[in-house]
Design an enzyme around this catalytic site. Structure first.
Site, PDB file in Angstrom:
ATOM      1  CD  GLU A 107      -6.088  -6.856  -1.515  1.00  0.00           C
ATOM      2  OE1 GLU A 107      -5.044  -7.461  -1.798  1.00  0.00           O
ATOM      3  OE2 GLU A 107      -6.205  -6.212  -0.455  1.00  0.00           O
TER       4      GLU A 107
ATOM      5  CG  ASP B  47      -8.027  -1.574   4.969  1.00  0.00           C
ATOM      6  OD1 ASP B  47      -8.503  -2.721   5.042  1.00  0.00           O
ATOM      7  OD2 ASP B  47      -7.336  -1.183   4.005  1.00  0.00           O
TER       8      ASP B  47
ATOM      9  CG  HIS C 130      -9.627  -3.785   2.237  1.00  0.00           C
ATOM     10  ND1 HIS C 130      -8.756  -4.515   3.004  1.00  0.00           N
ATOM     11  CD2 HIS C 130      -9.291  -4.033   0.951  1.00  0.00           C
ATOM     12  CE1 HIS C 130      -7.906  -5.172   2.213  1.00  0.00           C
ATOM     13  NE2 HIS C 130      -8.218  -4.911   0.956  1.00  0.00           N
TER      14      HIS C 130
END
Ligand code: ACM
Length: 509
Positions: free
Chosen positions: A309, A172, A246
């Site tokens: 995301e 991440d 990420h």
């Protein structure tokens, strides 16, 4: 007093008592695991023999293909001279072994020898089989690193609750945690951040930082060891390598993977970060090379590539990304993300694996063979199931165990409330699905995002007992009522006490 609750349970007659004379009768490797589970508290070194002699007290583990209910079904019966567990596969025997541990006095979970206990197994007949084939727990080891020894402990706690999937969120923005031999800077640079934000990125402003370097990673040898440890307990590990969002830790290590000319640091703040991978051919190739090493380490059929995301700011602003969209004849950045995921889907399929992604992978069209994890509620999961894709239910409201368990725990970093009772009440099959569509719901999974779980005490406080509740959601075909669960949980918590689990004991109703 079993968790998760079995399909059927009857008790009749005298208990069997485990003594130093008891043997484990099996020709299968699971016998060793059973011996290891029972040894610390009993102090017994039970011999493992292929066949018990007549009248010899024994715990018998037997493959029996006539036991119905799938690979993980089992039948456990207390007989005159022992206990017999039968199952069609070793996976089923492992499930039966977890039940046997729970049938013994709770002291069996002690790490030290307990001498003043009669090791009785009540005279039960238990028929059992899981409701779902995907019963998972996810752990984010990027936001906070948990070492391999701890990961094994968590896996053992999952096994105790008959979970069979561990989803390991390995990369991440704030840390890359898996050694990749071909690209050493991913861990030399990407596994370490100089500090972490204190509090919430939007609510606690101006930002403050703790000034404490944080990091760590798993060597490939450690990963092999953890994978084997999990497999021995019936748990498949699904690795997650996040892309195209990420990605800041990886871009910090190899700036050419990003969209900017300026160098980046490994992330120190939580949230949706703009520093995503670019979609150049060279980056796709880099990530496929990473995946090749990942596939060597993880035999899992399913490989998670994240997909959630992915901020589109940089793709929308970058002339190179714009040129790439024109080159590929794609209308916008969402289509570019979809293209990216399809490339990974095809690549993984060629390697004989199946891509899993968070529900954003639906945007711009779902890759052909992808499995969807539905986290923004169930909408994505419903849409994917209706399109004939397999789905794992991971909705925020019910399975995000970073939510607070009680109002009283709320702070500036709260993400909302998820009580134990609500977690127990989750139903993974949405009513809008037809029975055929519902077949695509593989199961459900509990998420531990660790932004605000800096240590194992906090992690376990958030995970338990909600993971106990979820175990019943995904295993038990005959969930009754929250009150029925709580009555069993009270006994189960004694087991967790002996295992030293720092569960949340408040508000259990
Ligand atoms: C997620 O929680 N971003 C999958």
């Amino acid at each position: 007093m079993l968790i998760p609750k079995p399909v059927s349970f009857t008790e009749n007659g005298d208990p069997f008592v485990l003594t130093p004379e008891t043997v484990i009768a099996t020709t299968l490797p699971v016998g060793e695991l059973l011996a290891e589970y029972l040894r610390p508290a009993t102090g017994f070194w039970m011999p493992i023999v292929p066949l018990a002699g007549a009248g010899q007290p024994a715990l018998i583990l037997q493959i029996d293909e006539s036991v119905i209910g799938g690979d993980e079904a089992y039948l456990l019966e207390v007989i005159e001279d022992g206990v017999i567990i039968r199952a069609p596969t070793e996976a089923g025997l492992l499930m039966g072994i977890q039940t046997l541990r729970q049938l013994l006095p709770t002291a069996i979970f002690s790490a030290q020898v307990v001498t003043d206990v009669r090791w009785e197994v009540p005279a039960v007949v238990i028929e059992d089989a899981p409701r779902f084939g995907w019963r998972g727990g996810m752990m984010d080891v990027s936001r906070h690193f948990f070492d391999a020894e701890y990961v094994k402990r968590y896996i053992d706690l999952l096994a105790l609750h008959k979970f069979n999937r561990f989803h390991w969120h390995l990369t991440d923005d704030q840390g890359w945690r898996i050694e990749i031999k071909r690209y050493p800077k991913l861990t030399e640079v990407g596994a370490w951040r100089k500090e972490s934000i204190i509090g919430h990125p939007h609510r606690d402003v101006p930002h403050r930082y703790d000034g404490e370097p944080h990091g760590g990673f798993y060597t490939q040898d450690q990963i092999r060891d953890v994978v084997a440890y999990a497999a021995r307990r019936g748990i498949t590990i699904i690795p997650e390598i996040e892309m195209p969002g990420h990605a800041q830790a990886a871009v910090a290590a190899y700036p050419e993977l990003g969209n900017l000319d300026t160098p980046l640091e490994v992330g120190t703040i939580w949230g949706i970060i703009e520093n995503v991978f670019n979609a150049e051919e060279s980056t796709i190739e880099f990530l496929q090379n990473v995946l090749l090493e990942v596939l060597e380490l993880f035999p899992s059929q399913y490989i998670h590539i994240g997909g959630d995301e992915c901020a589109k700011t940089q793709w929308n602003e970058s002339p190179k990304a714009q040129a790439r969209m024109r080159e590929l004849n794609l209308p916008d950045a969402d289509a570019l993300q979809s293209y990216f995921v399809r490339r990974m889907d095809k690549f993984l399929n060629e390697q004989g694996r199946v891509l899993v992604g968070w529900d954003e992978i639906l945007e711009g069209g779902l890759a052909e063979n992808a499995v969807v994890m539905s986290w923004r509620g169930e909408t994505g999961g419903i849409a994917a199931a209706k399109e004939g894709h397999d789905v794992v239910m991971t909705p925020w409201d019910y399975t995000y165990f970073f939510l607070d368990q009680l109002e009283a725990h709320k702070s500036s970093t709260t993400n909302g409330l998820l009580t134990l009772e609500k977690a127990y009440g989750y139903e993974p099959i949405p009513p809008d699905l037809t029975p055929e569509e519902a077949q695509h719901v593989l199961g459900a999974q509990g998420q531990l995002w660790t932004e605000y779980m800096p240590n194992v005490e906090k992690l376990e406080f958030m995970a338990f007992p909600r993971m106990c509740a979820l175990s019943e959601v995904v295993w038990s075909k005959n969930r009754e009522s929250y009150a029925d669960f709580v009555a069993r949980l009270r006994v189960h918590l004694q087991r967790l006490d002996l295992l030293g689990v720092n569960y949340c004991g408040e508000g259990i109703g």
